[in-house]
Write a protein that holds these residues in place. Structure first.
Motif, PDB file in Angstrom:
ATOM      1  N   ILE A 134       8.019 -27.253  16.989  1.00  0.00           N
ATOM      2  CA  ILE A 134       6.963 -28.531  16.555  1.00  0.00           C
ATOM      3  C   ILE A 134       7.238 -29.107  15.171  1.00  0.00           C
ATOM      4  O   ILE A 134       7.018 -30.177  15.003  1.00  0.00           O
ATOM      5  CB  ILE A 134       5.539 -27.700  16.177  1.00  0.00           C
ATOM      6  N   ASN A 135       8.195 -28.392  14.549  1.00  0.00           N
ATOM      7  CA  ASN A 135       8.807 -29.146  13.273  1.00  0.00           C
ATOM      8  C   ASN A 135       9.694 -30.206  13.322  1.00  0.00           C
ATOM      9  O   ASN A 135      10.107 -30.632  12.344  1.00  0.00           O
ATOM     10  CB  ASN A 135       9.358 -27.908  12.124  1.00  0.00           C
TER      11      ASN A 135
ATOM     12  N   PHE B  94       8.683 -32.897  15.483  1.00  0.00           N
ATOM     13  CA  PHE B  94       8.163 -33.765  15.589  1.00  0.00           C
ATOM     14  C   PHE B  94       7.632 -34.417  14.218  1.00  0.00           C
ATOM     15  O   PHE B  94       7.290 -33.931  13.265  1.00  0.00           O
ATOM     16  CB  PHE B  94       6.844 -33.446  16.338  1.00  0.00           C
TER      17      PHE B  94
ATOM     18  N   SER C  83       4.540 -36.948  12.029  1.00  0.00           N
ATOM     19  CA  SER C  83       3.271 -36.662  11.929  1.00  0.00           C
ATOM     20  C   SER C  83       2.599 -37.357  12.954  1.00  0.00           C
ATOM     21  O   SER C  83       1.500 -37.023  13.749  1.00  0.00           O
ATOM     22  CB  SER C  83       2.820 -37.248  10.705  1.00  0.00           C
TER      23      SER C  83
ATOM     24  N   ASN D 236       3.462 -37.942  16.206  1.00  0.00           N
ATOM     25  CA  ASN D 236       3.723 -37.209  17.375  1.00  0.00           C
ATOM     26  C   ASN D 236       2.959 -35.928  17.424  1.00  0.00           C
ATOM     27  O   ASN D 236       2.045 -35.582  18.254  1.00  0.00           O
ATOM     28  CB  ASN D 236       5.192 -36.649  17.729  1.00  0.00           C
ATOM     29  N   MET D 237       2.792 -35.322  16.268  1.00  0.00           N
ATOM     30  CA  MET D 237       1.839 -34.130  16.275  1.00  0.00           C
ATOM     31  C   MET D 237       0.392 -34.377  16.459  1.00  0.00           C
ATOM     32  O   MET D 237      -0.362 -33.774  16.898  1.00  0.00           O
ATOM     33  CB  MET D 237       2.303 -33.442  14.787  1.00  0.00           C
TER      34      MET D 237
ATOM     35  N   VAL E 199      -1.664 -33.037  19.406  1.00  0.00           N
ATOM     36  CA  VAL E 199      -2.885 -32.120  19.298  1.00  0.00           C
ATOM     37  C   VAL E 199      -4.118 -32.779  19.737  1.00  0.00           C
ATOM     38  O   VAL E 199      -5.101 -32.162  20.497  1.00  0.00           O
ATOM     39  CB  VAL E 199      -2.928 -31.517  18.120  1.00  0.00           C
TER      40      VAL E 199
ATOM     41  N   LEU F 185      -0.396 -25.048  16.406  1.00  0.00           N
ATOM     42  CA  LEU F 185      -0.303 -26.373  15.888  1.00  0.00           C
ATOM     43  C   LEU F 185      -0.865 -26.810  14.739  1.00  0.00           C
ATOM     44  O   LEU F 185      -0.468 -27.555  13.621  1.00  0.00           O
ATOM     45  CB  LEU F 185      -0.622 -27.335  17.290  1.00  0.00           C
TER      46      LEU F 185
ATOM     47  N   ILE G  13       0.732 -28.392  11.207  1.00  0.00           N
ATOM     48  CA  ILE G  13       0.374 -29.724  10.773  1.00  0.00           C
ATOM     49  C   ILE G  13      -0.356 -29.368   9.199  1.00  0.00           C
ATOM     50  O   ILE G  13       0.018 -30.474   8.543  1.00  0.00           O
ATOM     51  CB  ILE G  13      -1.229 -29.970  11.572  1.00  0.00           C
TER      52      ILE G  13
END
Length: 148
Positions: free
Chosen positions: A7-8, A10, A12, A14-15, A19, A36, A40
């Motif tokens: 996840i890191n 990705f 902002s 994409n994150m 979600v 997640l 974030i």
């Protein structure tokens, strides 16, 4: 599982989109959202208002679906709501036409009525608790058990 491990990597956008999309389809894993959400929160300063608006919808979804879960984004609910409310509503021509027709038929209402949660309803009569959503993305949250 692989996406959560990476996840890191990705950005902002994409994150927020990931979600938000999982919340829209009522993904049934509070562990997914909590994991997640933690990632974030660590990078919340990187998110713009549009992305924070998406995160607000996610936070509400998690809060409604799993009220007992300590969701990391819930601690930032007020700032996420502020970002959500700052987003401009742009009524469509269709919405204006429908509103005018309903007025002619005798239904008194307000356009772009803002709820306590910050949602903007296309047309609403708060007194009778009736609302109409004409077009646009409006039904991001639903009761997962009943589908409503």
């Amino acid at each position: 599982a692989e996406a959560l491990r990476r996840i890191n990597e990705f950005n902002s956008q994409n994150m927020a989109t990931i979600v938000w999309a999982f919340a829209c389809v009522c993904w049934d894993s509070h562990k997914f959202f909590s994991t997640l959400g933690s990632a974030i929160v660590e990078r919340l300063g990187e998110f713009n208002d549009t992305q924070k608006s998406q995160l607000y919808i996610v936070a509400l979804y998690v809060q409604i679906t799993w009220p007992y879960v300590d969701f990391p984004l819930s601690r930032h609910l007020e700032s996420l709501r502020s970002a959500y409310v700052r987003q401009e509503s742009a009524p469509s021509q269709l919405q204006g036409d429908v509103s005018a027709m309903l007025e002619q038929l005798g239904w008194r209402h307000t356009e772009e009525h803002r709820t306590v949660e910050g949602f903007s309803l296309d047309m609403a009569d708060p007194e009778t608790k009736r609302a109409i959503e004409v077009d646009g993305p409006s039904h991001y949250l639903r009761d997962a058990s009943s589908g409503e």
